[in-house]
Design a protein around this motif. Structure first.
Motif, PDB file in Angstrom:
ATOM      1  N   ILE A   2      37.256 -37.613  21.014  1.00  0.00           N
ATOM      2  CA  ILE A   2      38.563 -37.932  21.805  1.00  0.00           C
ATOM      3  C   ILE A   2      38.952 -39.106  22.372  1.00  0.00           C
ATOM      4  CG2 ILE A   2      38.661 -35.312  21.938  1.00  0.00           C
ATOM      5  CD1 ILE A   2      38.658 -37.039  25.102  1.00  0.00           C
ATOM      6  N   SER A  67      34.220 -35.476  24.157  1.00  0.00           N
ATOM      7  CA  SER A  67      35.080 -34.025  24.197  1.00  0.00           C
ATOM      8  C   SER A  67      35.812 -34.152  25.481  1.00  0.00           C
ATOM      9  CB  SER A  67      34.027 -32.961  24.244  1.00  0.00           C
ATOM     10  OG  SER A  67      33.534 -32.974  25.706  1.00  0.00           O
ATOM     11  N   SER A 100      44.067 -37.405  22.720  1.00  0.00           N
ATOM     12  CA  SER A 100      44.169 -37.240  21.219  1.00  0.00           C
ATOM     13  C   SER A 100      42.973 -37.095  20.547  1.00  0.00           C
ATOM     14  CB  SER A 100      45.111 -38.360  20.595  1.00  0.00           C
ATOM     15  OG  SER A 100      44.531 -39.498  20.835  1.00  0.00           O
ATOM     16  N   GLU A 101      42.849 -36.253  19.558  1.00  0.00           N
ATOM     17  CA  GLU A 101      41.560 -36.204  18.818  1.00  0.00           C
ATOM     18  C   GLU A 101      41.578 -37.338  17.678  1.00  0.00           C
ATOM     19  OE1 GLU A 101      39.258 -32.831  16.169  1.00  0.00           O
ATOM     20  OE2 GLU A 101      41.283 -32.541  16.902  1.00  0.00           O
ATOM     21  N   ILE A 102      40.491 -37.849  17.675  1.00  0.00           N
ATOM     22  CA  ILE A 102      40.370 -38.903  16.529  1.00  0.00           C
ATOM     23  C   ILE A 102      39.912 -38.258  15.316  1.00  0.00           C
ATOM     24  CG2 ILE A 102      38.865 -41.109  15.802  1.00  0.00           C
ATOM     25  CD1 ILE A 102      38.927 -41.744  18.983  1.00  0.00           C
ATOM     26  N   LYS A 103      40.695 -38.385  14.363  1.00  0.00           N
ATOM     27  CA  LYS A 103      40.223 -37.759  12.757  1.00  0.00           C
ATOM     28  C   LYS A 103      39.685 -38.782  12.032  1.00  0.00           C
ATOM     29  CE  LYS A 103      41.886 -33.477  13.381  1.00  0.00           C
ATOM     30  NZ  LYS A 103      40.932 -32.427  12.992  1.00  0.00           N
ATOM     31  N   ILE A 104      40.044 -39.813  12.022  1.00  0.00           N
ATOM     32  CA  ILE A 104      39.403 -41.223  11.116  1.00  0.00           C
ATOM     33  C   ILE A 104      39.198 -42.284  11.912  1.00  0.00           C
ATOM     34  CG2 ILE A 104      39.980 -42.543   8.977  1.00  0.00           C
ATOM     35  CD1 ILE A 104      41.692 -40.256   8.047  1.00  0.00           C
ATOM     36  N   SER A 105      37.843 -42.881  11.683  1.00  0.00           N
ATOM     37  CA  SER A 105      37.601 -44.229  12.243  1.00  0.00           C
ATOM     38  C   SER A 105      36.901 -44.863  11.366  1.00  0.00           C
ATOM     39  CB  SER A 105      36.694 -43.765  13.504  1.00  0.00           C
ATOM     40  OG  SER A 105      36.345 -44.928  14.119  1.00  0.00           O
TER      41      SER A 105
END
Length: 106
Positions: A2, A67, A100-105
């Motif tokens: 996150i 988290s 926010s939640e990180i979906k792609i890095s």
């Protein structure tokens, strides 16, 4: 993973000391957050798209955690000291928080 972002809105004639924020406030937060903090960064607003337009935000500070529980665990004991430091870099108050939640890095 996150990301906790603190967004500081642009205000005409508002004071925001980017140097203090980057060199003092954010490292203080990183120290207080300890090993649960996975990384941090600062964005400084340039414009809103068109050249010469004011940015919607003068700055944004970002913190990475595994988290939300990790963030809440470290923020509560550090919050009083960090909130007390805000007047040292801005006259605009606390800023808005976005988790926010990180979906792609990449």
């Amino acid at each position: 993973m996150i990301k906790v972002s603190i967004l500081y809105p642009y205000r005409e004639n508002g004071r925001f000391d980017v140097d203090y924020y980057c060199a003092t406030h954010m490292p203080l937060a990183a120290k207080l957050f300890g090993p649960l903090l996975k990384g941090w960064s600062v964005d400084v607003g340039i414009n809103a798209g068109p050249p010469g337009s004011p940015p919607p935000y003068v700055a944004a500070g970002h913190f990475l955690f595994e988290s939300t529980n990790d963030f809440y665990t470290v923020f509560k004991p550090a919050s009083e000291q960090l909130l007390a430091d805000i007047p040292n870099y801005t006259d605009g108050g606390n800023g808005a928080i976005l988790i926010s939640e990180i979906k792609i890095s990449v």
